[in-house]
Scaffold this motif. Sequence first.
Motif, PDB file in Angstrom:
ATOM      1  N   PHE A 149       7.218  -4.128   0.504  1.00  0.00           N
ATOM      2  CA  PHE A 149       6.982  -3.332   1.708  1.00  0.00           C
ATOM      3  C   PHE A 149       6.214  -2.074   1.341  1.00  0.00           C
ATOM      4  O   PHE A 149       6.567  -1.368   0.393  1.00  0.00           O
ATOM      5  N   ARG A 150       5.164  -1.777   2.111  1.00  0.00           N
ATOM      6  CA  ARG A 150       4.354  -0.573   1.928  1.00  0.00           C
ATOM      7  C   ARG A 150       4.242   0.146   3.272  1.00  0.00           C
ATOM      8  O   ARG A 150       3.528  -0.298   4.168  1.00  0.00           O
ATOM      9  N   THR A 173       4.387  -6.490   9.337  1.00  0.00           N
ATOM     10  CA  THR A 173       5.599  -6.573   8.517  1.00  0.00           C
ATOM     11  C   THR A 173       5.668  -5.456   7.485  1.00  0.00           C
ATOM     12  O   THR A 173       6.742  -5.185   6.945  1.00  0.00           O
ATOM     13  N   GLY A 174       4.529  -4.864   7.170  1.00  0.00           N
ATOM     14  CA  GLY A 174       4.479  -3.855   6.113  1.00  0.00           C
ATOM     15  C   GLY A 174       4.467  -4.454   4.720  1.00  0.00           C
ATOM     16  O   GLY A 174       4.373  -3.735   3.733  1.00  0.00           O
ATOM     17  N   LEU A 175       4.560  -5.781   4.629  1.00  0.00           N
ATOM     18  CA  LEU A 175       4.561  -6.436   3.321  1.00  0.00           C
ATOM     19  C   LEU A 175       3.128  -6.595   2.825  1.00  0.00           C
ATOM     20  O   LEU A 175       2.227  -6.941   3.591  1.00  0.00           O
ATOM     21  N   GLN A 200      14.364   2.196  -5.777  1.00  0.00           N
ATOM     22  CA  GLN A 200      14.442   1.549  -4.451  1.00  0.00           C
ATOM     23  C   GLN A 200      13.370   0.481  -4.283  1.00  0.00           C
ATOM     24  O   GLN A 200      12.816   0.295  -3.207  1.00  0.00           O
ATOM     25  N   GLU A 201      13.087  -0.230  -5.372  1.00  0.00           N
ATOM     26  CA  GLU A 201      12.097  -1.298  -5.315  1.00  0.00           C
ATOM     27  C   GLU A 201      12.773  -2.603  -4.921  1.00  0.00           C
ATOM     28  O   GLU A 201      13.866  -2.917  -5.374  1.00  0.00           O
ATOM     29  N   ASN A 202      12.105  -3.344  -4.075  1.00  0.00           N
ATOM     30  CA  ASN A 202      12.562  -4.657  -3.650  1.00  0.00           C
ATOM     31  C   ASN A 202      11.336  -5.562  -3.680  1.00  0.00           C
ATOM     32  O   ASN A 202      10.686  -5.782  -2.670  1.00  0.00           O
ATOM     33  N   ILE A 203      11.019  -6.049  -4.870  1.00  0.00           N
ATOM     34  CA  ILE A 203       9.759  -6.733  -5.115  1.00  0.00           C
ATOM     35  C   ILE A 203       9.988  -8.230  -5.285  1.00  0.00           C
ATOM     36  O   ILE A 203      10.824  -8.656  -6.088  1.00  0.00           O
ATOM     37  N   GLU A 204       9.234  -9.011  -4.525  1.00  0.00           N
ATOM     38  CA  GLU A 204       9.264 -10.463  -4.664  1.00  0.00           C
ATOM     39  C   GLU A 204       8.145 -10.869  -5.623  1.00  0.00           C
ATOM     40  O   GLU A 204       7.010 -10.414  -5.495  1.00  0.00           O
ATOM     41  N   ILE A 248      -4.274 -11.347   1.529  1.00  0.00           N
ATOM     42  CA  ILE A 248      -4.362 -10.349   0.465  1.00  0.00           C
ATOM     43  C   ILE A 248      -5.380  -9.312   0.921  1.00  0.00           C
ATOM     44  O   ILE A 248      -6.552  -9.628   1.113  1.00  0.00           O
ATOM     45  N   LYS A 249      -4.888  -8.070   1.106  1.00  0.00           N
ATOM     46  CA  LYS A 249      -5.742  -6.973   1.578  1.00  0.00           C
ATOM     47  C   LYS A 249      -5.727  -5.776   0.645  1.00  0.00           C
ATOM     48  O   LYS A 249      -6.321  -4.752   0.950  1.00  0.00           O
TER      49      LYS A 249
END
Length: 192
Positions: free
Chosen positions: A65-66, A76-78, A151-155, A173-174
């Motif tokens: 999420f960004r 989604t912010g992803l 607080q990272e939640n990285i897939e 991909i942007k």
Amino acid sequence: MKTINILETAILSDNWYTLKKITYEVKGSDGVVVQQEREAYDRGNGATILLYNKEHGTVVLTRQFRMPTYINGNETGLLIECCAGLLDEDNAEECIRRETIEETGYEVTNVEKVFEAYMSPGSVTEILYFFVAAYSKEQKVHEGGGLEAEQENIEVLELPFVQAMDMIRTGEIKDGKTIMLLQYAALHHLCG
């Protein structure tokens, strides 16, 4: 007088990183000196890496999420990205090795710096160091996902290189740094 003469620097925010308002004089090519103001956001320098497996034609990317993308229309912010992080007190190579293990779970050995670039020089001071590294399944030391303390939640995503390249075209991909490294991999035939 130098071409640029800084007259005043005011800190507008020192919350997460530092936002400064800089008042300066600049001498134009015609010799005329004018006063200007600009804001500059200093978040430190960073490093990013594309992990690739030439034999299998795959790359390792992350999804997280960004907030800035969310408030600018990303529903989604992803964002799908290459692994990256701020240098903090490390040099670029030490940083990217640390971030690679934290975010992806891979402990890569041969890290190659390929270039460096300012990513948003109109407002952000950051210079980003770009790396590539081959990876194999044997180098996976844990699941990755980032640090809970940060607080990272990285897939972690392992994708066929051809699919990742197509995701640029489709808009999945942007992220600029990711596009740059994927194009570098294509130009240098890193994935077959």
